[in-house]
Design a protein around this motif. Structure first.
Motif, short mmCIF file in Angstrom:
data_model
loop_
_atom_site.label_atom_id
_atom_site.label_comp_id
_atom_site.label_asym_id
_atom_site.label_seq_id
_atom_site.Cartn_x
_atom_site.Cartn_y
_atom_site.Cartn_z
N UNK A 166 0.84 -1.19 0.00
CA UNK A 166 0.00 0.00 0.00
C UNK A 166 0.88 1.25 0.00
N UNK A 167 0.51 2.22 -0.87
CA UNK A 167 1.24 3.48 -0.93
C UNK A 167 0.34 4.71 -0.78
N UNK A 168 -0.97 4.51 -0.87
CA UNK A 168 -1.90 5.64 -0.73
C UNK A 168 -3.22 5.11 -0.20
N UNK A 169 -3.92 5.97 0.54
CA UNK A 169 -5.19 5.57 1.14
C UNK A 169 -6.32 5.47 0.12
N UNK A 170 -6.17 6.09 -1.02
CA UNK A 170 -7.18 6.05 -2.06
C UNK A 170 -6.69 6.83 -3.26
N UNK A 171 -7.56 7.01 -4.25
CA UNK A 171 -7.17 7.68 -5.48
C UNK A 171 -6.79 9.13 -5.24
N UNK A 172 -7.54 9.87 -4.43
CA UNK A 172 -7.21 11.28 -4.18
C UNK A 172 -5.85 11.40 -3.52
N UNK A 173 -5.57 10.56 -2.53
CA UNK A 173 -4.27 10.57 -1.86
C UNK A 173 -3.16 10.24 -2.85
N UNK A 174 -3.36 9.23 -3.68
CA UNK A 174 -2.39 8.86 -4.72
C UNK A 174 -2.12 10.04 -5.65
N UNK A 175 -3.17 10.67 -6.15
CA UNK A 175 -3.00 11.79 -7.09
C UNK A 175 -2.23 12.93 -6.46
N UNK A 176 -2.56 13.27 -5.24
CA UNK A 176 -1.86 14.37 -4.56
C UNK A 176 -0.38 14.05 -4.38
N UNK A 177 -0.09 12.82 -4.01
CA UNK A 177 1.30 12.45 -3.76
C UNK A 177 2.13 12.38 -5.05
N UNK A 178 1.64 11.64 -6.04
CA UNK A 178 2.43 11.45 -7.25
C UNK A 178 2.58 12.75 -8.05
N UNK A 179 1.55 13.57 -8.07
CA UNK A 179 1.60 14.79 -8.87
C UNK A 179 2.42 15.90 -8.21
N UNK A 180 2.64 15.82 -6.93
CA UNK A 180 3.41 16.86 -6.25
C UNK A 180 4.81 16.39 -5.86
N UNK A 181 5.19 15.19 -6.26
CA UNK A 181 6.50 14.64 -5.88
C UNK A 181 7.57 14.98 -6.92
N UNK A 182 8.79 14.78 -6.51
CA UNK A 182 9.93 14.98 -7.41
C UNK A 182 10.56 13.66 -7.82
N UNK A 183 9.79 12.60 -7.85
CA UNK A 183 10.31 11.29 -8.22
C UNK A 183 9.62 10.20 -7.45
#
Length: 190
Positions: A166-183
């Protein structure tokens, strides 16, 4: 933007607007939740989630119900409600450097069908039948929902080790993390 002299995605509908230009036209999905005996309705506008994390994200025209039905028919699984709602707003999300944050409906159907049927994958990896892949990190790791457990959140399949976690609690959490990350650090640290 072009890659190797071609448009970003050959065979994909042209992406004519950045996320921020399309946010106002988003389809709203209302989800109902029972919280301590009270009905709570939450409206998530997926394009707004994308825009808030990455205003430069690229979106495509939304899918129709036939595209969702095709995924479900080909895979024999239901598309999770959040992913379904997002696809009704945009047929995929491209992040920075054309990262396929959320695949198109066509790719979701094709890649999942291929992963489940490929005999060589069956020799190398645990079965993929319980996962519904919908995005990747650009380097081989892929993100999925657990088909029979909507509360499992988003998992990453690490292609080199066949690890699934598991890397995110749901789709919204996933989108926020991957789209704001630097890798990839966002999910390596979890």
């Amino acid at each position: 933007m072009t890659v190797n002299g071609r448009g970003l995605f050959a065979g994909r509908p042209p992406r004519t607007a950045h996320a921020s230009q399309r946010a106002r036209a988003a389809v709203r999905e209302t989800l109902s939740h029972d919280v301590n005996g009270c009905l709570l309705e939450v409206t998530i506008v997926w394009i707004e989630v994308v825009v808030s994390a990455c205003p430069e994200a690229e979106l495509a025209p939304p899918v129709n119900a036939e595209a969702i039905s095709d995924i479900e028919r080909r895979l024999g699984d239901s598309v999770p409600a959040d992913l379904r709602a997002l696809l009704f707003e945009t047929d995929g999300v491209l992040g920075e450097y054309a990262l396929d944050v959320v695949w198109t409906a066509k790719r979701i159907a094709e890649d999942n069908a291929r992963f489940r049927a490929d005999a060589s994958f069956a020799e190398l990896y645990q079965p993929f039948d319980g996962l519904l892949f919908f995005g990747d990190n650009g380097g081989g790791d892929q993100f999925a929902f657990v088909v029979d457990d909507p509360r499992a959140g988003v998992v990453v399949w690490e292609h080199e080790t066949d690890c699934r976690r598991k890397v995110a609690d749901g789709l919204a959490d996933y989108l926020r993390q991957i789209l704001s990350s630097d890798g990839d650090e966002w999910y390596d640290q979890r």
